[in-house]
Design a protein around this motif. Sequence first.
Motif, PDB file in Angstrom:
ATOM      1  N   VAL A  90      74.851 -12.289  51.808  1.00 11.76           N
ATOM      2  CA  VAL A  90      75.231 -10.978  52.331  1.00 11.76           C
ATOM      3  C   VAL A  90      74.154 -10.458  53.272  1.00 11.76           C
ATOM      4  O   VAL A  90      72.974 -10.448  52.935  1.00 11.76           O
ATOM      5  N   THR A  91      74.589 -10.040  54.447  1.00 17.56           N
ATOM      6  CA  THR A  91      73.708  -9.373  55.409  1.00 17.56           C
ATOM      7  C   THR A  91      74.108  -7.906  55.425  1.00 17.56           C
ATOM      8  O   THR A  91      75.269  -7.579  55.670  1.00 17.56           O
ATOM      9  N   ILE A  92      73.152  -7.045  55.158  1.00 14.70           N
ATOM     10  CA  ILE A  92      73.439  -5.613  55.088  1.00 14.70           C
ATOM     11  C   ILE A  92      73.199  -4.994  56.453  1.00 14.70           C
ATOM     12  O   ILE A  92      72.119  -5.120  57.025  1.00 14.70           O
ATOM     13  N   LEU A  93      74.222  -4.339  56.981  1.00 10.78           N
ATOM     14  CA  LEU A  93      74.081  -3.648  58.254  1.00 10.78           C
ATOM     15  C   LEU A  93      73.652  -2.206  58.028  1.00 10.78           C
ATOM     16  O   LEU A  93      72.758  -1.711  58.706  1.00 10.78           O
ATOM     17  N   VAL A  94      74.310  -1.514  57.107  1.00 15.03           N
ATOM     18  CA  VAL A  94      73.944  -0.155  56.704  1.00 15.03           C
ATOM     19  C   VAL A  94      74.047  -0.116  55.177  1.00 15.03           C
ATOM     20  O   VAL A  94      75.151  -0.257  54.644  1.00 15.03           O
TER      21      VAL A  94
END
Length: 158
Positions: A90-94
């Motif tokens: 998972v890549t968190i953007l916000v």
Amino acid sequence: MKKRFITLFGLLVLAITYAQTAIATEQEVKNTIVNDNAYVKKNLKVPEGTYSKEGAMEFWSSGGLIQHVKADGRLEEYDSFNIDVKHIDVTILVPDEVAIAHYYSEGSMTPKGSPAVSNYRTRVSQIYTKEAGKWKVRSSHWSPITGGSGTSQTAIVE
């Protein structure tokens, strides 16, 4: 000196809070993917409420053009479903608002009214948004892995 300490302490608290929120976001998105997949295995249908209230744009593993999925989603049903999700990243953007998940989806399935897919193996990229406390799909892209196959579905049937 006291003002600098207070400022540095405040920044440290913000950094820790951000990191904790990011860790929670990552785990929540992973849990959403795993739990939705387990639901389909058990109930042989996609759970309601999976998609964003705005709907989603998707590229399917069968190829074809982009699909615009409405908020009520693709309420698919299966005669059999033995798909596992693996290696979720998972890549968190916000934090606590928007994240991208990348993972593999592998196994076999038989969608109702369609031929069986005995070697379903895809790479998945999905964008999730948090709405009313739940993570919802906003965009998806499934791409078959060499040697595997995607679904036979090519369009939304309304």
